[in-house]
Design an enzyme around this catalytic site. Structure first.
Site, PDB file in Angstrom:
ATOM      1  N   CYS A 302      40.847  35.665  39.960  1.00 42.65           N
ATOM      2  CA  CYS A 302      42.290  35.505  40.165  1.00 42.65           C
ATOM      3  C   CYS A 302      42.631  34.632  41.375  1.00 42.65           C
ATOM      4  O   CYS A 302      43.410  33.677  41.274  1.00 42.65           O
ATOM      5  CB  CYS A 302      42.967  36.869  40.258  1.00 42.65           C
ATOM      6  SG  CYS A 302      42.498  37.871  41.694  1.00 42.65           S
ATOM      7  N   HIS A 350      44.981  41.611  43.211  1.00 40.95           N
ATOM      8  CA  HIS A 350      45.177  40.668  42.102  1.00 40.95           C
ATOM      9  C   HIS A 350      46.353  39.751  42.413  1.00 40.95           C
ATOM     10  O   HIS A 350      47.287  40.131  43.117  1.00 40.95           O
ATOM     11  CB  HIS A 350      45.427  41.433  40.797  1.00 40.95           C
ATOM     12  CG  HIS A 350      45.456  40.522  39.597  1.00 40.95           C
ATOM     13  ND1 HIS A 350      44.336  39.845  39.166  1.00 40.95           N
ATOM     14  CD2 HIS A 350      46.462  40.157  38.754  1.00 40.95           C
ATOM     15  CE1 HIS A 350      44.644  39.111  38.103  1.00 40.95           C
ATOM     16  NE2 HIS A 350      45.941  39.277  37.847  1.00 40.95           N
ATOM     17  N   HIS A 362      47.594  33.632  35.165  1.00 40.99           N
ATOM     18  CA  HIS A 362      46.606  34.301  36.012  1.00 40.99           C
ATOM     19  C   HIS A 362      45.288  34.452  35.259  1.00 40.99           C
ATOM     20  O   HIS A 362      45.214  34.246  34.047  1.00 40.99           O
ATOM     21  CB  HIS A 362      47.118  35.670  36.488  1.00 40.99           C
ATOM     22  CG  HIS A 362      47.264  36.696  35.401  1.00 40.99           C
ATOM     23  ND1 HIS A 362      47.090  38.056  35.623  1.00 40.99           N
ATOM     24  CD2 HIS A 362      47.577  36.588  34.085  1.00 40.99           C
ATOM     25  CE1 HIS A 362      47.297  38.722  34.504  1.00 40.99           C
ATOM     26  NE2 HIS A 362      47.596  37.867  33.560  1.00 40.99           N
TER      27      HIS A 362
END
Length: 390
Positions: A302, A350, A362
Site C-alpha cells: 500500500c 493502510h 490502493h
C-alpha cells in the site's frame, strides 16, 4: 522488536469511514476476508470449532497485523539501507586514514634514521620518532624540547591523524552494531508477516462451501453499504463546492461506485497538476499484484504504491504509512481532493490515494491487485485520517 516509528497525527474532528466494495466477489472474499482479525477469539461451538463470524474476525485481525508488520519491515529495510551506506563510508574512511598513518609512520621512521646516522639526533629522540605510537612520549617535555620545528610538526600531524582514525574506527564499529540490530528487526518483521498470512490462509482453507457462500453474502452487504456511503460523500463534496461545475451529476445511493477517471471539481475539489500526475501513475498500476514490501514497478504494497505515485509528480513521500500520515496537512474526508492520502485503522497500517467521488486507488492486501474502490471498502470506522501531501 525495537523499531521506532513516529505515531501519525490524528485527524481533527470525528472520524469517518466506510465499507468494502471490492471488485472480487467470492474469490476476493477469500483473500479480502483473508487476513483480518484476532487469533484469540474463543470458539462458540461445543466441539471447540470457531463460528463463521469468529473465523472472519480472526482473519481480519490477522491481515491488519500482517500489514502493520509489513510497515515495520519497510521501516527496518529503509533503515538498513541507510546504515549500510554509513558503515561502508566509515570503513572506507578508516582504511584511507590507516593507509595515511602507515605512510606517515614510514616517513617519521626514515627521517629519524637519517637524523641518527648523521648525528643530528640523540638516540632517545630517534627512538621517539621511530615509535609506533609517538603520542605515548608527548608528555616528555624535555625530549620534545630537543625536536626541531619540522619534527614537532610531523609528530603533531601523526598524533592528530591517529586520534581521528581511532575515533572513526569506534564510529564504524557502532554503525555495524546498529546495522546488525536493524537486520534483526527486519528478519523479525518478515517472519511476523509470513506467520500471520499463513495462519489466515490456514483458517480460510477450513471453510466449507456453504460457509464461503455465507461469507460472500456478507461481502455483498458490505459492498451495498459502501456504495450508499460513497454516494453520500460525493453529494456532500458537491454541496461544499457549489460554484464549480454544478451540472455534474452525483451517483444515486443505490448505484455501485465505479471508477471516475476525471473527477469533477464540484465533487472532489480542484485537481492540482501534481495530483493529476499522481493519479495518472496510480491508474496505470491498476491490476498489478499486492506484494508486501514491494515498491514497483511490477508489484506494490500500500505505501509502496502511494510513494511511487507521488514520486511521479516529483514529490518524495516517506516509505511507511506511519511517516506518510505526518507528511502534509490533515483535512476532513468531505474536503478530500484527488491525490490526497486516505489512511486506515488505529495503527495507521493502510493507505490509499483518493480519486474523487468517494473512491480511491490502493493496493489492498496479499492475494489482491491494485484497484479502485470506495474509501468505505472496510467500513466507516476503518478510516483514520486524510492527509494532503506537502
Amino acid at each position: 522488536m525495537a523499531s521506532q516509528h513516529r505515531k501519525p497525527r490524528r485527524a481533527s474532528g470525528p472520524r469517518v469511514a466506510g465499507i468494502r466494495t471490492p471488485a472480487l466477489a467470492t474469490a476476493a472474499l477469500t483473500s479480502v476476508a483473508l487476513f483480518s482479525q484476532s487469533a484469540d477469539a474463543a470458539p462458540s461451538s461445543d466441539d471447540g470449532t470457531p463460528s463463521l463470524e469468529e473465523v472472519e474476525k480472526k482473519v481480519g485481525d490477522l491481515y491488519r497485523q500482517a500489514e502493520s508488520a509489513t510497515e515495520k519491515y519497510n521501516a527496518a529495510k529503509e533503515k538498513t539501507t541507510t546504515q549500510r551506506k554509513r558503515a561502508a563510508g566509515l570503513l572506507d574512511d578508516v582504511a584511507r586514514r590507516t593507509q595515511n598513518l602507515n605512510e606517515a609512520r614510514e616517513e617519521l621512521g626514515s627521517f629519524a634514521a637519517a637524523q641518527y646516522r648523521t648525528g643530528a639526533a640523540a638516540p632517545d629522540t630517534a627512538a621517539f620518532l621511530l615509535a609506533d605510537t609517538p603520542q605515548d612520549y608527548v608528555d616528555q617535555a624535555q625530549l620534545m624540547g630537543r625536536l626541531t620545528e619540522r619534527q614537532k610538526g610531523m609528530v603533531d600531524d601523526h598524533v592528530t591523524e591517529q586520534s581521528t582514525t581511532m575515533r572513526k574506527r569506534r564510529e564504524a564499529g557502532e554503525s555495524l552494531a546498529a546495522l546488525t540490530d536493524t537486520q534483526r528487526e527486519l528478519k523479525t518483521a518478515k517472519a511476523t508477516v509470513q506467520k500471520k498470512l499463513a495462519t489466515a490462509r490456514e483458517l480460510l482453507s477450513r471453510l466449507t462451501a456453504q460457509e464461503q457462500a455465507r461469507l460472500a453474502a456478507i461481502e455483498r452487504q458490505r459492498q451495498e453499504e459502501a456504495a450508499r456511503k460513497t454516494a453520500e460523500l460525493a453529494q456532500r463534496q458537491a454541496a461544499a463546492a457549489p460554484t464549480a461545475d454544478t451540472g455534474a451529476s452525483s451517483p444515486s445511493p443505490s448505484a455501485s461506485p465505479s471508477p471516475s477517471p476525471s473527477p469533477s471539481p464540484s465533487q472532489s475539489g480542484v485537481v492540482s497538476s501534481k495530483a493529476e500526475k499522481t493519479l495518472a501513475f496510480a491508474r496505470a498500476q491498476i491490476g498489478k499484484p499486492y506484494v508486501w514490501g514491494a515498491t514497483g514497478p511490477g508489484s506494490y504494497d500500500c505505501s509502496g504504491l502511494t510513494q511511487a505515485a507521488w514520486k511521479a509528480a516529483s514529490v518524495t513521500l516517506p516509505r511507511t504509512t506511519y511517516d506518510q500520515a505526518t507528511f502534509g496537512t490533515t483535512v476532513s474526508l468531505t474536503d478530500a481532493r484527488p491525490g490526497d492520502l486516505v489512511f486506515f485503522y488505529e495503527g495507521v497500517s493502510h493507505v490509499g490515494i483518493y480519486t474523487g467521488n468517494g473512491m480511491m486507488i490502493h493496493a489492498p492486501k496479499p492475494g489482491t491487485y491494485v484497484r479502485e474502490e470506495s474509501v468505505y471498502y472496510d467500513g466507516e470506522s476503518a478510516i483514520h485520517s486524510v492527509v494532503r501531501p506537502a
